[in-house]
Write an enzyme that holds these catalytic residues in place. Structure first.
Site, PDB file in Angstrom:
ATOM      1  N   GLY A 122      -0.168   5.463  -4.330  1.00  0.00           N
ATOM      2  CA  GLY A 122      -0.802   6.723  -4.722  1.00  0.00           C
ATOM      3  C   GLY A 122      -0.192   7.902  -3.977  1.00  0.00           C
ATOM      4  N   ARG A 123      -0.008   7.745  -2.671  1.00  0.00           N
ATOM      5  CA  ARG A 123       0.559   8.836  -1.865  1.00  0.00           C
ATOM      6  C   ARG A 123       2.005   9.103  -2.251  1.00  0.00           C
ATOM      7  NH1 ARG A 123      -1.349   6.194   3.539  1.00  0.00           N
ATOM      8  NH2 ARG A 123      -1.871   4.561   2.025  1.00  0.00           N
TER       9      ARG A 123
ATOM     10  N   HIS B 249       2.164   3.192  -8.968  1.00  0.00           N
ATOM     11  CA  HIS B 249       1.956   1.749  -9.189  1.00  0.00           C
ATOM     12  C   HIS B 249       3.119   1.152  -9.988  1.00  0.00           C
ATOM     13  CE1 HIS B 249      -1.879   2.155  -7.400  1.00  0.00           C
ATOM     14  NE2 HIS B 249      -2.489   2.708  -8.420  1.00  0.00           N
TER      15      HIS B 249
ATOM     16  N   GLU C  73       1.671 -12.554  13.436  1.00  0.00           N
ATOM     17  CA  GLU C  73       2.236 -11.342  14.024  1.00  0.00           C
ATOM     18  C   GLU C  73       2.013 -10.217  13.019  1.00  0.00           C
ATOM     19  OE1 GLU C  73       3.526 -11.089  17.074  1.00  0.00           O
ATOM     20  OE2 GLU C  73       3.072 -13.215  17.374  1.00  0.00           O
TER      21      GLU C  73
ATOM     22  N   SER D 163      -7.725  -4.390   5.815  1.00  0.00           N
ATOM     23  CA  SER D 163      -8.397  -4.199   4.523  1.00  0.00           C
ATOM     24  C   SER D 163      -8.814  -5.515   3.851  1.00  0.00           C
ATOM     25  CB  SER D 163      -7.523  -3.362   3.587  1.00  0.00           C
ATOM     26  OG  SER D 163      -7.278  -2.093   4.143  1.00  0.00           O
TER      27      SER D 163
ATOM     28  N   GLU E  77     -12.479  -4.708  -3.260  1.00  0.00           N
ATOM     29  CA  GLU E  77     -12.962  -3.332  -3.079  1.00  0.00           C
ATOM     30  C   GLU E  77     -12.288  -2.360  -4.058  1.00  0.00           C
ATOM     31  OE1 GLU E  77     -12.072  -5.283  -0.298  1.00  0.00           O
ATOM     32  OE2 GLU E  77     -14.201  -5.739  -0.081  1.00  0.00           O
ATOM     33  N   ASN E  78     -11.179  -2.768  -4.648  1.00  0.00           N
ATOM     34  CA  ASN E  78     -10.443  -1.858  -5.534  1.00  0.00           C
ATOM     35  C   ASN E  78     -11.168  -1.574  -6.854  1.00  0.00           C
ATOM     36  OD1 ASN E  78      -7.183  -3.054  -4.407  1.00  0.00           O
ATOM     37  ND2 ASN E  78      -8.252  -1.186  -3.816  1.00  0.00           N
ATOM     38  N   TRP E  79     -12.258  -2.302  -7.118  1.00  0.00           N
ATOM     39  CA  TRP E  79     -13.064  -2.000  -8.320  1.00  0.00           C
ATOM     40  C   TRP E  79     -13.716  -0.626  -8.216  1.00  0.00           C
ATOM     41  CZ3 TRP E  79     -12.035  -4.988 -12.248  1.00  0.00           C
ATOM     42  CH2 TRP E  79     -11.691  -6.334 -12.037  1.00  0.00           C
TER      43      TRP E  79
ATOM     44  N   ASP F 205       0.819  -1.214   0.000  1.00  0.00           N
ATOM     45  CA  ASP F 205       0.000   0.000   0.000  1.00  0.00           C
ATOM     46  C   ASP F 205       0.856   1.270   0.000  1.00  0.00           C
ATOM     47  OD1 ASP F 205      -2.345   1.429   0.012  1.00  0.00           O
ATOM     48  OD2 ASP F 205      -2.619   1.330   2.176  1.00  0.00           O
ATOM     49  N   GLY F 206       0.292   2.335  -0.541  1.00  0.00           N
ATOM     50  CA  GLY F 206       0.954   3.642  -0.479  1.00  0.00           C
ATOM     51  C   GLY F 206       1.471   4.159  -1.813  1.00  0.00           C
TER      52      GLY F 206
HETATM   53  C1  IPE Z   1      -5.411  -2.669   0.239  1.00  0.00           C
HETATM   54  O1  IPE Z   1      -5.083  -1.349   0.017  1.00  0.00           O
HETATM   55  C2  IPE Z   1      -5.460  -3.415  -1.049  1.00  0.00           C
HETATM   56  C3  IPE Z   1      -4.181  -3.611  -1.740  1.00  0.00           C
HETATM   57  C4  IPE Z   1      -3.033  -3.192  -1.338  1.00  0.00           C
HETATM   58  C5  IPE Z   1      -4.268  -4.333  -2.964  1.00  0.00           C
HETATM   59  P1  IPE Z   1      -6.212  -0.222  -0.151  1.00  0.00           P
HETATM   60  O2  IPE Z   1      -5.489   1.039  -0.377  1.00  0.00           O
HETATM   61  O3  IPE Z   1      -7.168  -0.642  -1.198  1.00  0.00           O
HETATM   62  O4  IPE Z   1      -6.939  -0.290   1.252  1.00  0.00           O
HETATM   63  P2  IPE Z   1      -7.720   0.837   2.058  1.00  0.00           P
HETATM   64  O5  IPE Z   1      -8.727   1.430   1.124  1.00  0.00           O
HETATM   65  O6  IPE Z   1      -6.706   1.829   2.511  1.00  0.00           O
HETATM   66  O7  IPE Z   1      -8.318   0.098   3.210  1.00  0.00           O
HETATM   67  C1  IPE Z   2      -1.678   0.237  -3.216  1.00  0.00           C
HETATM   68  O1  IPE Z   2      -1.469   1.598  -3.277  1.00  0.00           O
HETATM   69  C2  IPE Z   2      -1.948  -0.367  -4.558  1.00  0.00           C
HETATM   70  C3  IPE Z   2      -3.278  -0.945  -4.699  1.00  0.00           C
HETATM   71  C4  IPE Z   2      -4.253  -0.869  -3.847  1.00  0.00           C
HETATM   72  C5  IPE Z   2      -3.535  -1.645  -5.939  1.00  0.00           C
HETATM   73  P1  IPE Z   2      -2.661   2.642  -3.254  1.00  0.00           P
HETATM   74  O2  IPE Z   2      -3.065   2.906  -4.664  1.00  0.00           O
HETATM   75  O3  IPE Z   2      -3.748   2.171  -2.387  1.00  0.00           O
HETATM   76  O4  IPE Z   2      -1.936   3.898  -2.650  1.00  0.00           O
HETATM   77  P2  IPE Z   2      -2.534   4.939  -1.612  1.00  0.00           P
HETATM   78  O5  IPE Z   2      -3.027   4.141  -0.445  1.00  0.00           O
HETATM   79  O6  IPE Z   2      -3.628   5.652  -2.303  1.00  0.00           O
HETATM   80  O7  IPE Z   2      -1.383   5.801  -1.267  1.00  0.00           O
HETATM   81 MG    MG Z   3      -4.106   2.429  -0.403  1.00  0.00          MG
END
Ligand code: IPE
Ligand code: IPE
Ligand code: MG
Length: 243
Positions: free
Chosen positions: A24-25, A38, A208, A197, A68-70, A21-22
């Site tokens: 996008g940020r 990505h 852990e 998530s 949920e990513n859809w 995760d992260g």
């Molecule tokens: C969890 O990250 C899913 C993946 C890393 C594939 P998200 O970014 O989708 O989760 P939330 O929305 O912060 O819970």
């Molecule tokens: C994780 O990074 C990748 C997927 C969920 C596919 P994010 O896209 O969720 O990045 P943030 O959480 O918005 O920073």
């Molecule tokens: Mg995320």
């Protein structure tokens, strides 16, 4: 000096899961589109798979796309699919060489056909590899996995393959996407979020947890070593008491 030297080679977690995760940020901080994050994140996947394999981890579960990513914009979803195909195509040779078996967590029938084709090729090519299992969470949700397992169990009971008296917590695991694999020892989540998530809900009963503020595109092998070193300091009692 690398933290690798501080790792106890006799106490390597057998199964590690990572919520990648992260992205996008990470991109936003650089005034770049989310998809740039990505792309950068995919490079870390390549490195972490290699590091895990070298450490002797038996199962590595990576959360790539959740049920949920859809909800995300269409362009972002298609970029993620593209990157997945790129990852498999560019890495399959090395995955084969390293004797890694690819396994999917989730229902891929909802993914675009070209992505399914790529995944199916990888699944069949790597099916007999046995050094490490690389589980990729794709259209994965922990609740959906449990519901799916329940349906499969129902079918097996109806057909007489399974007797209801035989069903217990152990047997239930045979109906999950991680069937016949080691218990999940360590769940890692970077990016500062303190939640699971919907990842591996059944499997994480005694895992852990390790959280970090590092964003996935900055997650290098040293961060993984740090997580493992922390894991090795934990006192896992599984409900019992210390000897
Ligand atoms: C969890 O990250 C899913 C993946 C890393 C594939 P998200 O970014 O989708 O989760 P939330 O929305 O912060 O819970
Ligand atoms: C994780 O990074 C990748 C997927 C969920 C596919 P994010 O896209 O969720 O990045 P943030 O959480 O918005 O920073
Ligand atoms: Mg995320």
């Amino acid at each position: 000096m690398s933290l690798l030297e501080n790792i106890d080679k006799n106490n390597i977690p057998k199964h590690i899961a990572i919520i990648m995760d992260g992205n996008g940020r990470w991109a936003k901080k650089r005034n770049m589109p989310r998809t740039f994050g990505h792309k950068e994140g995919t490079k870390r996947v390549i490195e972490i798979v290699e590091t895990s394999y070298k450490l002797g981890i038996k199962s590595l579960s990576l959360y790539a796309f959740s049920t949920e990513n859809w909800k995300r914009p269409e362009e972002e979803i298609s970029k993620l699919m593209e990157l997945l195909v790129y990852y498999i195509r560019s890495q399959l040779k090395i995955i084969m060489k390293n004797n890694i078996k690819i396994n999917v967590l989730g229902d891929i029938s909802a993914l675009p056909q070209f992505v399914q084709d790529e995944i199916n090729t990888a699944l069949s090519k790597t099916k007999d590899n046995d050094k490490m299992i690389l589980n990729i969470g794709l259209n994965y949700g922990g609740r959906s996995e449990i519901v799916n397992a329940t349906k499969l169990i129902h079918k097996d009971i109806e057909s007489g393959k399974l007797k209801i008296e035989e069903l217990d917590e152990e047997k239930f695991k045979d109906y999950l996407y991680t069937r016949y694999q080691d218990e999940l020892d360590l769940l890692i989540r970077p990016s500062g979020e303190l939640r699971v998530s919907n990842f591996l809900l059944y499997q994480l009963a005694y895992s852990e947890f390790w959280f970090s503020d590092v964003l996935w595109p900055d997650f290098d092998e040293e961060v993984l070593y740090e997580a493992i070193i922390d894991f090795q300091k934990r006192n896992r009692r599984f409900g019992g008491v210390n000897a």
